[in-house]
Design a protein around this motif. Structure first.
Motif, PDB file in Angstrom:
ATOM      1  N   ILE A  80      47.178  32.147  40.115  1.00 33.55           N
ATOM      2  CA  ILE A  80      45.746  32.250  39.836  1.00 33.55           C
ATOM      3  C   ILE A  80      45.369  33.470  39.000  1.00 33.55           C
ATOM      4  N   MET A  81      46.305  34.382  38.775  1.00 30.33           N
ATOM      5  CA  MET A  81      45.942  35.650  38.136  1.00 30.33           C
ATOM      6  C   MET A  81      45.410  35.461  36.717  1.00 30.33           C
ATOM      7  N   ASN A  82      45.895  34.457  36.002  1.00 30.02           N
ATOM      8  CA  ASN A  82      45.434  34.244  34.633  1.00 30.02           C
ATOM      9  C   ASN A  82      44.063  33.569  34.569  1.00 30.02           C
ATOM     10  N   LYS A  83      43.577  33.099  35.720  1.00 28.91           N
ATOM     11  CA  LYS A  83      42.284  32.415  35.758  1.00 28.91           C
ATOM     12  C   LYS A  83      41.130  33.363  36.096  1.00 28.91           C
ATOM     13  N   ILE A  84      41.478  34.586  36.517  1.00 32.50           N
ATOM     14  CA  ILE A  84      40.449  35.567  36.874  1.00 32.50           C
ATOM     15  C   ILE A  84      40.711  36.824  36.054  1.00 32.50           C
ATOM     16  N   ASP A  85      40.160  36.882  34.873  1.00 33.88           N
ATOM     17  CA  ASP A  85      40.466  37.951  33.921  1.00 33.88           C
ATOM     18  C   ASP A  85      40.081  39.334  34.429  1.00 33.88           C
ATOM     19  N   SER A  86      39.001  39.413  35.200  1.00 28.37           N
ATOM     20  CA  SER A  86      38.480  40.716  35.616  1.00 28.37           C
ATOM     21  C   SER A  86      39.130  41.266  36.880  1.00 28.37           C
ATOM     22  N   ALA A  87      40.037  40.528  37.476  1.00 30.60           N
ATOM     23  CA  ALA A  87      40.610  40.941  38.759  1.00 30.60           C
ATOM     24  C   ALA A  87      41.586  42.103  38.602  1.00 30.60           C
ATOM     25  N   LYS A  88      41.565  42.988  39.597  1.00 29.39           N
ATOM     26  CA  LYS A  88      42.533  44.076  39.685  1.00 29.39           C
ATOM     27  C   LYS A  88      43.555  43.716  40.766  1.00 29.39           C
ATOM     28  N   ILE A  89      44.813  44.019  40.508  1.00 30.13           N
ATOM     29  CA  ILE A  89      45.870  43.692  41.466  1.00 30.13           C
ATOM     30  C   ILE A  89      46.119  44.905  42.353  1.00 30.13           C
ATOM     31  N   LYS A  90      45.896  44.727  43.656  1.00 26.62           N
ATOM     32  CA  LYS A  90      46.014  45.812  44.626  1.00 26.62           C
ATOM     33  C   LYS A  90      46.609  45.288  45.926  1.00 26.62           C
ATOM     34  N   ASN A  91      46.973  46.230  46.820  1.00 23.83           N
ATOM     35  CA  ASN A  91      47.484  45.889  48.143  1.00 23.83           C
ATOM     36  C   ASN A  91      46.397  46.015  49.201  1.00 23.83           C
ATOM     37  N   ILE A  92      46.536  45.235  50.279  1.00 24.03           N
ATOM     38  CA  ILE A  92      45.578  45.245  51.375  1.00 24.03           C
ATOM     39  C   ILE A  92      46.293  45.541  52.688  1.00 24.03           C
ATOM     40  N   ALA A  93      45.581  46.145  53.631  1.00 22.82           N
ATOM     41  CA  ALA A  93      46.079  46.329  54.994  1.00 22.82           C
ATOM     42  C   ALA A  93      45.016  45.839  55.969  1.00 22.82           C
ATOM     43  N   SER A  94      45.470  45.237  57.061  1.00 24.58           N
ATOM     44  CA  SER A  94      44.562  44.664  58.054  1.00 24.58           C
ATOM     45  C   SER A  94      44.846  45.233  59.434  1.00 24.58           C
ATOM     46  N   SER A  95      43.823  45.192  60.284  1.00 24.68           N
ATOM     47  CA  SER A  95      43.987  45.550  61.695  1.00 24.68           C
ATOM     48  C   SER A  95      42.770  45.064  62.452  1.00 24.68           C
ATOM     49  N   ASP A  96      42.794  45.183  63.775  1.00 13.66           N
ATOM     50  CA  ASP A  96      41.626  44.871  64.589  1.00 13.66           C
ATOM     51  C   ASP A  96      40.716  46.082  64.744  1.00 13.66           C
ATOM     52  N   ILE A  97      40.982  47.129  63.996  1.00 13.47           N
ATOM     53  CA  ILE A  97      40.115  48.307  63.979  1.00 13.47           C
ATOM     54  C   ILE A  97      39.240  48.231  62.729  1.00 13.47           C
ATOM     55  N   PHE A  98      37.935  48.396  62.901  1.00 13.61           N
ATOM     56  CA  PHE A  98      37.052  48.469  61.744  1.00 13.61           C
ATOM     57  C   PHE A  98      37.159  49.884  61.174  1.00 13.61           C
TER      58      PHE A  98
END
Length: 216
Positions: free
Chosen positions: A120-138
């Motif tokens: 999908i990366m070529n379909k969203i020209d403005s997107a930045k590629i980054k990493n995400i982290a998740s948890s049950d803590i806000f």
């Protein structure tokens, strides 16, 4: 069939209406579909996310999964409204380092989950590629970022409470998984958060629909 999955109804309600999706389940899980795509709203948190995605994958024929929604930022190079195409997904609170695992790695599981961003990366020209982290803590403070997120041996730019659960479940079921997030705010960067969240999520819902039009 493609599955679009997210935490909050407000993020996906415009898309549900646009694609004329019919509600097919609501007693335990909120699921909508038409002949080609399915949407699921899991609610917030890792267990909600994993349980509901696992339920769908055991009941319905799903080819690929896209998690789309809003996400907080912990990277000062970002700004409110940025579109992020996630590369790697981490857990920001798993700690089995005493047994030789990396911080954030669940025992006997991968250190992180890499998404299928290439499709999908070529379909969203403005997107930045980054990493995400998740948890049950806000996570909402610099102190929390420093004490939890910074312990991960990689650069983390955005945070949520669901993505890791989706990613691990997709991995276990051997399904393609992609993640698109819109940055709702930047932790510790006051001048970056011009629109309050309750108003921003309405804007984000419309942007999510425009993104989905490009990739579906």
């Amino acid at each position: 069939m493609k599955l679009i999955i997210g935490a909050m109804h407000e993020e996906l309600q415009d898309s549900i209406a646009f694609y004329n999706l019919k509600k097919i389940e609501e007693e335990k899980f909120l699921i909508y579909k038409n002949e080609e795509i399915m949407f699921c709203i899991t609610g917030v948190g890792l267990i909600n996310s994993a349980a509901q995605l696992a339920y769908i994958l055991t009941k319905y024929e799903i080819d690929s999964i896209i998690n789309i929604g809003t996400s907080g930022g912990c990277d000062n190079s970002l700004k409110q409204g940025d579109i992020i195409l996630v590369d790697k997904v981490y857990n920001s609170v798993a700690d089995a380092t005493v047994f030789g695992y990396a911080y954030g790695q669940v025992p006997r599981m991968p250190k992180y989950y890499e998404t299928n961003k290439e499709k999908i990366m070529n379909k969203i020209d403005s997107a930045k590629i980054k990493n995400i982290a998740s948890s049950d803590i806000f996570i909402h403070s610099i102190d929390q970022v420093n004490s939890l997120v910074k312990k991960i041996d990689d650069e983390i730019s955005i945070l949520d409470m669901e993505c890791f659960a989706y990613a691990q479940t997709a991995y276990l079921f051997e399904k393609e998984f992609s993640v698109i997030k819109i940055v709702s705010d930047i932790i510790g960067k006051k001048d970056a958060n011009n629109v309050q969240f309750n108003d921003f999520i309405k804007i984000a819902g419309k942007e999510i629909l425009e993104i989905l039009k490009k990739i579906l």
